[in-house]
Design a protein around this motif. Sequence first.
Motif, PDB file in Angstrom:
ATOM      1  N   THR A   5      39.968  35.970  40.487  1.00 13.62           N
ATOM      2  CA  THR A   5      40.972  35.727  39.452  1.00 13.62           C
ATOM      3  C   THR A   5      42.386  36.071  39.914  1.00 13.62           C
ATOM      4  OG1 THR A   5      40.585  37.931  38.525  1.00 13.62           O
ATOM      5  CG2 THR A   5      39.331  36.101  37.578  1.00 13.62           C
ATOM      6  N   ALA A   6      42.520  36.879  40.959  1.00 12.32           N
ATOM      7  CA  ALA A   6      43.845  37.210  41.500  1.00 12.32           C
ATOM      8  C   ALA A   6      44.414  36.001  42.217  1.00 12.32           C
ATOM      9  CB  ALA A   6      43.745  38.397  42.445  1.00 12.32           C
ATOM     10  N   SER A   7      45.708  35.826  42.121  1.00 14.17           N
ATOM     11  CA  SER A   7      46.360  34.704  42.789  1.00 14.17           C
ATOM     12  C   SER A   7      47.442  35.214  43.729  1.00 14.17           C
ATOM     13  CB  SER A   7      46.944  33.739  41.750  1.00 14.17           C
ATOM     14  OG  SER A   7      47.750  34.419  40.819  1.00 14.17           O
ATOM     15  N   VAL A   8      47.991  34.289  44.512  1.00 18.53           N
ATOM     16  CA  VAL A   8      49.011  34.632  45.502  1.00 18.53           C
ATOM     17  C   VAL A   8      50.372  34.143  45.005  1.00 18.53           C
ATOM     18  CG1 VAL A   8      49.813  34.298  47.860  1.00 18.53           C
ATOM     19  CG2 VAL A   8      47.358  34.521  47.392  1.00 18.53           C
ATOM     20  N   TRP A   9      51.290  35.088  44.881  1.00 22.78           N
ATOM     21  CA  TRP A   9      52.622  34.803  44.365  1.00 22.78           C
ATOM     22  C   TRP A   9      53.665  34.919  45.469  1.00 22.78           C
ATOM     23  CZ3 TRP A   9      54.121  35.091  38.794  1.00 22.78           C
ATOM     24  CH2 TRP A   9      53.004  35.034  37.943  1.00 22.78           C
ATOM     25  N   LEU A  10      54.730  34.159  45.327  1.00 26.08           N
ATOM     26  CA  LEU A  10      55.923  34.292  46.158  1.00 26.08           C
ATOM     27  C   LEU A  10      57.117  34.300  45.217  1.00 26.08           C
ATOM     28  CD1 LEU A  10      57.665  34.261  48.728  1.00 26.08           C
ATOM     29  CD2 LEU A  10      57.325  31.778  48.835  1.00 26.08           C
ATOM     30  N   VAL A  11      57.900  35.381  45.277  1.00 27.06           N
ATOM     31  CA  VAL A  11      59.017  35.560  44.349  1.00 27.06           C
ATOM     32  C   VAL A  11      60.303  35.731  45.144  1.00 27.06           C
ATOM     33  CG1 VAL A  11      59.913  36.871  42.398  1.00 27.06           C
ATOM     34  CG2 VAL A  11      57.429  36.723  42.762  1.00 27.06           C
ATOM     35  N   THR A  12      61.328  34.983  44.783  1.00 27.28           N
ATOM     36  CA  THR A  12      62.624  35.102  45.459  1.00 27.28           C
ATOM     37  C   THR A  12      63.560  36.009  44.655  1.00 27.28           C
ATOM     38  OG1 THR A  12      63.678  33.191  44.370  1.00 27.28           O
ATOM     39  CG2 THR A  12      62.332  32.756  46.324  1.00 27.28           C
TER      40      THR A  12
END
Length: 299
Positions: A5-12
Amino acid sequence: MTDQTASVWLVTGCSSGLGLALATKLARETGHRAVITGLKAAEVEHIAQVAPDRIKATELDITDRNSVAAVIEFTVKAFGRLDVLVNNAGVGQIGAIEELDDGEIARVMNVNLFGTLNMLRAAVPQMRQQRSGRILTLTSMGGFRGRPGVGIYNASKFALEGVHEALAGEVGPLGIDVTMVEPGLFKSSFRGGGMHIAKTIIEDYAGTAGKVRASVAEDYPASAADPTQIAAAILAVGEMAGKPPLRLQLGTDAVAATREKLESMTREVAKWEAVANLASEGGEGSLDTYRSAIAAVTG
């Protein structure tokens, strides 16, 4: 939260304000894996240390296509995929249109529009390959409603709204969702280093752009939202099941401003509909016909 259920995020733009709040929540309140970014990795490294197995810090300049390509590669190499991209990095600019010079205008466009486009064009291929992904971009109320004193900021954000509306139609069939996040006023770093003031001041604009310029020196009003509220909403939409909204207003002021503009536009369309419809009539356009139609509207 499990690995499934965990996902991979990319935040600027995680070094301050909303980006900092979002990165902190990712580290402390979720099990998601994430790459958090700042112009310098040292600006965000302390957040990554909260959960070093899940959170990775790296530097990113969204105006540099090589830097953008490197951060996408870094994310995929670290976690194997990219599920959620949050385009938060941006800059502000105060000044009447006439007051701003070429350099001030270019700075805003290079970061807010072209920098975000760099992120989109680099991230979409990975999501397209996966046939899944979610893009959340901070366009703000400034991307839906133009106001005196922030016209060039509005221009950059209005352009992003057009880009994302089209993008949603292009990538939706490929399993990629797009959401434009339109917060109202919230406490952020924009009244510090993020907001630039026009070098040229023209007194004739004292009652319009000048009022906005003066407001930046004041404290945020009590009604301004806390960035942790905006961050929580973004996280919840990023991880929700089902189709997210194309546009999400955040804050009572954002909802009120959106309704006000839509109602104003609806009234104006209705008022001028007879004039507008003339353009679809066959034959050569008659100036007198338009003059008569306009006179009928204005009385």
